[in-house]
Scaffold this motif. Structure first.
Motif, PDB file in Angstrom:
ATOM      1  N   GLY A  92      24.623  59.493  -3.137  1.00 53.57           N
ATOM      2  CA  GLY A  92      23.281  59.318  -3.682  1.00 53.57           C
ATOM      3  C   GLY A  92      22.202  59.961  -2.842  1.00 53.57           C
ATOM      4  N   ASP A  93      21.151  59.185  -2.602  1.00 47.04           N
ATOM      5  CA  ASP A  93      20.041  59.672  -1.779  1.00 47.04           C
ATOM      6  C   ASP A  93      20.269  59.185  -0.355  1.00 47.04           C
ATOM      7  N   PRO A  94      20.617  60.093   0.568  1.00 42.38           N
ATOM      8  CA  PRO A  94      20.965  59.650   1.932  1.00 42.38           C
ATOM      9  C   PRO A  94      19.776  59.104   2.706  1.00 42.38           C
ATOM     10  N   GLY A  95      18.568  59.257   2.166  1.00 44.24           N
ATOM     11  CA  GLY A  95      17.391  58.687   2.822  1.00 44.24           C
ATOM     12  C   GLY A  95      17.108  57.270   2.344  1.00 44.24           C
ATOM     13  N   PHE A  96      17.917  56.773   1.421  1.00 42.96           N
ATOM     14  CA  PHE A  96      17.695  55.455   0.815  1.00 42.96           C
ATOM     15  C   PHE A  96      18.890  54.590   1.181  1.00 42.96           C
ATOM     16  N   PHE A  97      18.744  53.709   2.153  1.00 47.06           N
ATOM     17  CA  PHE A  97      19.852  52.889   2.678  1.00 47.06           C
ATOM     18  C   PHE A  97      21.006  53.808   3.079  1.00 47.06           C
ATOM     19  N   GLY A  98      20.707  54.926   3.708  1.00 47.02           N
ATOM     20  CA  GLY A  98      21.767  55.905   3.960  1.00 47.02           C
ATOM     21  C   GLY A  98      21.763  56.458   5.364  1.00 47.02           C
ATOM     22  N   VAL A 116      21.033  61.821  -6.950  1.00 49.64           N
ATOM     23  CA  VAL A 116      20.497  60.647  -7.649  1.00 49.64           C
ATOM     24  C   VAL A 116      21.064  59.390  -6.988  1.00 49.64           C
ATOM     25  N   SER A 117      20.187  58.471  -6.617  1.00 49.58           N
ATOM     26  CA  SER A 117      20.637  57.238  -5.980  1.00 49.58           C
ATOM     27  C   SER A 117      21.466  56.401  -6.960  1.00 49.58           C
ATOM     28  N   SER A 118      22.414  55.659  -6.401  1.00 43.25           N
ATOM     29  CA  SER A 118      23.235  54.776  -7.245  1.00 43.25           C
ATOM     30  C   SER A 118      22.356  53.751  -7.968  1.00 43.25           C
ATOM     31  N   VAL A 119      21.250  53.358  -7.353  1.00 44.79           N
ATOM     32  CA  VAL A 119      20.374  52.363  -7.992  1.00 44.79           C
ATOM     33  C   VAL A 119      19.707  52.981  -9.221  1.00 44.79           C
ATOM     34  N   ALA A 138      23.345  44.216   0.690  1.00 44.17           N
ATOM     35  CA  ALA A 138      24.226  43.162   1.219  1.00 44.17           C
ATOM     36  C   ALA A 138      25.060  43.700   2.372  1.00 44.17           C
ATOM     37  N   HIS A 139      24.767  44.946   2.775  1.00 44.60           N
ATOM     38  CA  HIS A 139      25.441  45.483   3.955  1.00 44.60           C
ATOM     39  C   HIS A 139      24.822  44.825   5.178  1.00 44.60           C
ATOM     40  N   GLY A 140      25.552  44.755   6.237  1.00 46.23           N
ATOM     41  CA  GLY A 140      24.941  44.179   7.439  1.00 46.23           C
ATOM     42  C   GLY A 140      26.016  43.711   8.357  1.00 46.23           C
ATOM     43  N   LEU A 164      22.839  46.370  -3.433  1.00 37.35           N
ATOM     44  CA  LEU A 164      23.821  47.306  -2.880  1.00 37.35           C
ATOM     45  C   LEU A 164      24.887  46.450  -2.215  1.00 37.35           C
ATOM     46  N   THR A 165      26.066  46.478  -2.773  1.00 37.68           N
ATOM     47  CA  THR A 165      27.101  45.548  -2.325  1.00 37.68           C
ATOM     48  C   THR A 165      27.951  46.158  -1.211  1.00 37.68           C
ATOM     49  N   ALA A 166      28.792  45.326  -0.633  1.00 35.31           N
ATOM     50  CA  ALA A 166      29.718  45.805   0.388  1.00 35.31           C
ATOM     51  C   ALA A 166      31.034  45.062   0.201  1.00 35.31           C
ATOM     52  N   ARG A 191      31.722  52.650  -9.294  1.00 31.00           N
ATOM     53  CA  ARG A 191      32.124  54.041  -9.088  1.00 31.00           C
ATOM     54  C   ARG A 191      31.345  54.993  -9.987  1.00 31.00           C
ATOM     55  N   LEU A 192      30.017  54.867  -9.899  1.00 32.28           N
ATOM     56  CA  LEU A 192      29.136  55.692 -10.726  1.00 32.28           C
ATOM     57  C   LEU A 192      29.373  57.169 -10.462  1.00 32.28           C
ATOM     58  N   GLU A 193      29.227  57.966 -11.486  1.00 31.06           N
ATOM     59  CA  GLU A 193      29.316  59.436 -11.394  1.00 31.06           C
ATOM     60  C   GLU A 193      30.677  59.915 -10.927  1.00 31.06           C
ATOM     61  N   PRO A 215      32.766  51.890  -4.688  1.00 32.83           N
ATOM     62  CA  PRO A 215      31.485  51.235  -4.488  1.00 32.83           C
ATOM     63  C   PRO A 215      30.890  50.778  -5.815  1.00 32.83           C
ATOM     64  N   ASN A 216      30.005  49.819  -5.721  1.00 25.53           N
ATOM     65  CA  ASN A 216      29.336  49.345  -6.933  1.00 25.53           C
ATOM     66  C   ASN A 216      27.956  48.793  -6.614  1.00 25.53           C
ATOM     67  N   VAL A 217      27.167  48.713  -7.663  1.00 21.30           N
ATOM     68  CA  VAL A 217      25.818  48.137  -7.564  1.00 21.30           C
ATOM     69  C   VAL A 217      25.744  47.015  -8.582  1.00 21.30           C
TER      70      VAL A 217
HETATM   71  C1  LIG Z   1      24.878  52.435   2.184  1.00 24.90           C
HETATM   72  S1  LIG Z   1      24.430  52.299   0.515  1.00 24.90           S
HETATM   73  C2  LIG Z   1      24.129  53.941   0.081  1.00 24.90           C
HETATM   74  C3  LIG Z   1      23.158  54.126  -1.050  1.00 24.90           C
HETATM   75  C4  LIG Z   1      22.970  55.572  -1.376  1.00 24.90           C
HETATM   76  N1  LIG Z   1      22.202  56.228  -0.365  1.00 24.90           N
HETATM   77  C5  LIG Z   1      22.314  55.789  -2.733  1.00 24.90           C
HETATM   78  O1  LIG Z   1      21.200  56.295  -2.809  1.00 24.90           O
HETATM   79  O2  LIG Z   1      23.005  55.477  -3.736  1.00 24.90           O
HETATM   80  C6  LIG Z   1      26.012  52.067  -0.145  1.00 24.90           C
HETATM   81  C7  LIG Z   1      25.974  51.306  -1.441  1.00 24.90           C
HETATM   82  O3  LIG Z   1      25.491  52.139  -2.502  1.00 24.90           O
HETATM   83  C8  LIG Z   1      26.158  51.822  -3.697  1.00 24.90           C
HETATM   84  N2  LIG Z   1      26.874  53.022  -4.199  1.00 24.90           N
HETATM   85  C9  LIG Z   1      27.015  54.188  -3.542  1.00 24.90           C
HETATM   86  N3  LIG Z   1      27.699  55.066  -4.312  1.00 24.90           N
HETATM   87  C10 LIG Z   1      27.968  54.443  -5.483  1.00 24.90           C
HETATM   88  C11 LIG Z   1      28.645  54.807  -6.688  1.00 24.90           C
HETATM   89  N4  LIG Z   1      29.168  56.018  -6.853  1.00 24.90           N
HETATM   90  N5  LIG Z   1      28.746  53.907  -7.690  1.00 24.90           N
HETATM   91  C12 LIG Z   1      28.206  52.670  -7.544  1.00 24.90           C
HETATM   92  N6  LIG Z   1      27.570  52.292  -6.433  1.00 24.90           N
HETATM   93  C13 LIG Z   1      27.450  53.142  -5.418  1.00 24.90           C
HETATM   94  C14 LIG Z   1      27.074  50.683  -3.374  1.00 24.90           C
HETATM   95  O4  LIG Z   1      26.381  49.481  -3.581  1.00 24.90           O
HETATM   96  C15 LIG Z   1      27.335  50.891  -1.921  1.00 24.90           C
HETATM   97  O5  LIG Z   1      27.794  49.752  -1.294  1.00 24.90           O
END
Ligand SMILES: C[S@@+](CC[C@H](N)C(=O)[O-])C[C@H]1O[C@@H](n2cnc3c(N)ncnc32)[C@H](O)[C@@H]1O
Length: 439
Positions: A92-98, A116-119, A138-140, A164-166, A191-193, A215-217
């Motif tokens: 996704g966006d590496p500047g957003f929780f990345g 595109v961010s997963s959110v 929920a990471h931490g 954002l789950t873990a 597992r978006l995209e 991963p999932n949201v």
């Molecule tokens: C550390 S954050 C990274 C967020 C990322 N920078 C973004 O913009 O999507 C990691 C979390 O993003 C979500 N995530 C990342 N990739 C995903 C995907 N392909 N499908 C669903 N959720 C995803 C999950 O909640 C995962 O635990």
């Protein structure tokens, strides 16, 4: 054109700050932009999750060092110490929780190509705007064990949230059941995209599911407030509400049984409600404290033995546009069996506004909130509740509040109208955590 000149200059400045260094490339399943592809081709080292490395296998020349990112620190430290160009792949966006945060912490200024961010993708799949959503992670630190609870509390307190789950205790299994029980519409975007993408609206059968794909949201939406009445200007929680310690008449109440604003102001200061915290209002009556805590962004739970008062608390919450979880029953029996039981998250703070010493003792000993506040009209109870707080290991303080409000006299001058004195006692967990588990 002047706009182009300014943009070009800004870009050159950013590039010189980055040096030959590090390019961070966001991945969302789409074709990478030309600049990101060039960075991959010239990098000496490319680091990323296995699935991301596989996705760029055709874009890196042979001889490039490919590093699977497991534990982040050693790899990033090595990249930071090297003068060779490197690329880091992230979702996704590496500047957003990345990963941009971790690189910046190492003094590096990466070039970033966001995807595109997963959110954003998850809300897009649900067909919902998300400028009014809070996003919680929920990471931490696993050892704190609080990341999932904190994220759940914030999601429960807001009409719209993305989590954002873990894996390992902070996956959808920690959120879906409690959010459904709170009446939320819940989506799990897995597992978006990727070819295995699946976005489901969770039903009752999913409440106890544990086999979600990462991963999932998780998205949580209050169906009555799925679309905010006006466009948000600032996403997420707005901080302190517009006015607090509201007057008595801001709440429906029975025969003036409502915590007075002067007392409520100090109680709120000591309870410290905010997004991510859980506050219990014990013997809630009108629910004025619970409602005000919810307005500060906390997840508020109101315990009340009178059915009529429970209805009033719900009406007061509705009137103020917040969610309060109302629990009807006689205390202490109506407390959950253990922290987390019955879908009631463990409290960070407890307000003891009603009930006797037995109720206070049970709340403190069984649930060990980091903060406890008691409002006492009875002078007899000041000593006993003070002792309870001390015995539970809190740092204890207290004050008597006796407000005299300005009121008009018939001749147009002002008089002071005295309100009944109340003693407020509070306990905060000692810094060594000996009293309670803090937020
Ligand atoms: C550390 S954050 C990274 C967020 C990322 N920078 C973004 O913009 O999507 C990691 C979390 O993003 C979500 N995530 C990342 N990739 C995903 C995907 N392909 N499908 C669903 N959720 C995803 C999950 O909640 C995962 O635990």
């Amino acid at each position: 054109m002047s706009v182009r000149t300014v943009a070009g200059a800004a870009r050159r400045t950013a590039e010189s700050a980055a040096g030959p260094g590090i390019t961070v490339i966001g991945m969302d399943g789409r074709r990478l932009p030309a600049e990101a592809r060039r960075a991959l081709w010239t990098a000496r080292t490319v680091a990323g999750a296995a699935r991301h490395l596989d996705a760029v296998a055709d874009l890196v020349p042979s001889g490039t060092e490919l590093v699977k990112l497991g534990r982040l620190d050693p790899v990033l430290d090595r990249i930071a110490a090297s003068s060779e160009p490197a690329a880091v792949l992230a979702s996704g966006d590496p500047g957003f929780f990345g990963i941009v945060r971790a690189l910046r912490e190492r003094g590096l200024t990466p070039r970033v190509h966001p995807a595109v961010s997963s959110v954003a993708a998850a809300f897009a799949r649900a067909g919902l705007p998300w400028d009014d959503a809070v996003v919680v992670s929920a990471h931490g630190r696993a050892e704190s064990g609080r990341s999932a609870e904190r994220a759940l509390a914030a999601a429960l307190a807001h009409p719209k949230a993305a989590v954002l789950t873990a894996p390992g205790g902070a996956g959808p299994e920690a959120f879906v059941g409690p959010l459904l029980r709170a009446g939320r519409t819940v989506y799990v975007a897995q597992r978006l995209e990727t070819p295995e993408e699946s976005v489901v609206e969770a039903g009752a059968d999913d409440a106890d599911r544990t086999d979600w794909a990462h991963p999932n949201v998780v998205l949580s939406v209050d169906p009555a407030r799925a679309v905010a009445p006006s466009m948000a200007w600032m996403p997420g929680h707005q901080g302190a509400p517009d006015g607090w310690a509201l007057p008595e008449d801001a709440f429906e109440h029975r025969a003036s049984m409502v915590t007075k604003p002067e007392v409520r102001a100090l109680a709120l200061a000591r309870l410290a409600p905010r997004p991510g915290t859980v506050v219990w209002d014990v013997g809630a009556c009108s629910g004025s404290v619970a409602v005000e805590c919810a307005r500060f962004g906390a997840h508020a739970v109101a315990f009340e033995q009178s059915g009529e008062d429970c209805a009033r608390i719900r009406a007061n919450a509705r009137e103020h546009g917040v969610h309060v979880d109302v629990r009807h029953g006689r205390l202490p029996e109506a407390f959950p069996g253990a922290p987390g039981d019955d879908g009631v998250p463990a409290p960070d703070a407890v307000f003891l506004g009603g009930g006797d010493d037995r109720v206070a003792a049970e709340a403190l000993r069984r649930f060990r909130p980091a903060r406890a506040v008691a409002a006492l009209a009875s002078v007899d109870r000041v000593g006993t509740v003070h002792a309870l707080l001390c015995d539970a290991g809190y740092d204890v303080g207290g004050t008597q509040l006796q407000a005299s409000r300005l009121a008009p006299l018939p001749n147009g001058s002002l008089r002071l109208a005295a309100a009944n004195p109340v003693t407020l006692l509070w306990g905060t967990a000692a810094p060594d955590g000996s009293a309670a588990s803090g937020p």
